[in-house]
Write an enzyme that holds these catalytic residues in place. Structure first.
Site, mmCIF file in Angstrom:
data_model
loop_
_atom_site.group_PDB
_atom_site.id
_atom_site.type_symbol
_atom_site.label_atom_id
_atom_site.label_comp_id
_atom_site.label_asym_id
_atom_site.label_seq_id
_atom_site.Cartn_x
_atom_site.Cartn_y
_atom_site.Cartn_z
ATOM 1 N N TYR A 161 0.832 -1.209 0.000
ATOM 2 C CA TYR A 161 0.000 0.000 0.000
ATOM 3 C C TYR A 161 0.866 1.258 0.000
ATOM 4 O O TYR A 161 0.627 2.201 -0.763
ATOM 5 C CB TYR A 161 -0.925 -0.023 1.216
ATOM 6 C CG TYR A 161 -1.990 1.039 1.215
ATOM 7 C CD1 TYR A 161 -3.142 0.890 0.445
ATOM 8 C CD2 TYR A 161 -1.863 2.197 1.990
ATOM 9 C CE1 TYR A 161 -4.127 1.862 0.446
ATOM 10 C CE2 TYR A 161 -2.846 3.171 1.998
ATOM 11 C CZ TYR A 161 -3.979 2.995 1.225
ATOM 12 O OH TYR A 161 -4.955 3.963 1.224
ATOM 13 N N LYS A 165 1.059 4.132 -2.981
ATOM 14 C CA LYS A 165 0.712 5.525 -2.727
ATOM 15 C C LYS A 165 1.898 6.465 -2.923
ATOM 16 O O LYS A 165 1.728 7.615 -3.340
ATOM 17 C CB LYS A 165 0.125 5.671 -1.324
ATOM 18 C CG LYS A 165 -1.218 4.954 -1.151
ATOM 19 C CD LYS A 165 -2.258 5.456 -2.135
ATOM 20 C CE LYS A 165 -3.632 4.864 -1.886
ATOM 21 N NZ LYS A 165 -4.666 5.393 -2.820
#
Length: 252
Positions: A161, A165
């Site tokens: 994640y 990002k």
């Protein structure tokens, strides 16, 4: 000035990916409140997406729910073609769709890494590239990408994640430079811990001590910043920026 003339996105078309719930839903409603015709994109939850469309219709505005897995190029192309056939223009893109599959790196399976990268990062690439063909011809458009504070600071158990990002931040800055000559702005919003389904399973007491404001954010607070970037004339001179909405969690 009439109420109608005050709507800053009147006659403009906005696509919000992953708009059936959480931050995406709040963004769709916020842009509709500015008069935009809103495309409520969803991957699986058609009932929830249609509920958002119904909320927008109750406001007296226009919206459609369109299914597409934004990590799949052919589905993204179909999405954009459908929007163009219906409304003939593209003014705002909010790349919100995302997933998390958290675990420590040593336990992380390749498919969990790939699924997060495919949706959270490749999905942003595919949607941005698809709408850019329209926006570049129009010589106008506003693109807002959802990144995260963990893309800036990292977080144990979120290698996939965090990487996705962080990639969105680099992508945003690069595309902002490429599109600026055509009057298209590209910015990113980095939420901290927001009260959504994605954070529902996290023990709040473990996190609140790291948040100076001492609470989770609300989806509407994120949507308010996105509404500014998408609709406010004052945002026209902002591009390539990352705006944190995190209760003070990350302070450079």
């Amino acid at each position: 000035m009439t109420a109608s003339s005050a709507l800053r996105l009147r006659d403009q078309v906005a696509i919000v990916t992953g708009a059936s719930r959480g931050i995406g839903r709040a963004v769709a409603l916020a842009l509709a409140a500015e008069g935009a015709k809103v495309v409520v994109n969803y991957a699986n939850s058609s009932q929830a997406a249609e509920a958002v469309v119904a909320e927008i219709a109750a406001m007296g505005e226009m919206a459609i729910a369109l299914q597409a897995d934004v990590s799949k190029s052919e589905q993204v192309e179909t999405l954009i073609d459908t929007v163009m056939e219906k409304w003939g223009r593209m003014d705002v893109l909010v790349n919100n769709a995302g997933i998390a599959r958290d675990t420590l790196l040593l336990r992380m399976k390749l498919e969990d890494w790939q699924a997060v990268i495919d949706l959270n990062l490749t999905g942003v690439f595919l949607c941005t590239k698809a709408v850019s063909k329209v926006m570049l011809k129009q010589r106008s458009g506003r693109i807002i990408n959802l990144t995260s504070v963990v893309g800036e600071m990292g977080n144990a158990g979120q290698a996939n994640y965090s990487a996705s990002k962080a990639g969105v931040i680099g992508f945003t800055k690069t595309v902002a430079k490429e599109f600026a000559p055509r009057g298209i702005t590209v910015n990113a919003v980095a939420p901290g811990f927001i009260a959504t389904d994605m954070t529902a399973g996290i023990k709040s007491e473990d996190l609140l001590k790291f948040i100076p404001l001492g609470r989770y954010g609300q989806p509407e607070e994120v949507a308010g910043v996105i509404r500014f970037l998408a609709a406010d004339p004052a945002a026209a001179y902002m591009t390539g920026q990352v705006i944190n909405i995190d209760g003070g969690m990350v302070m450079a």
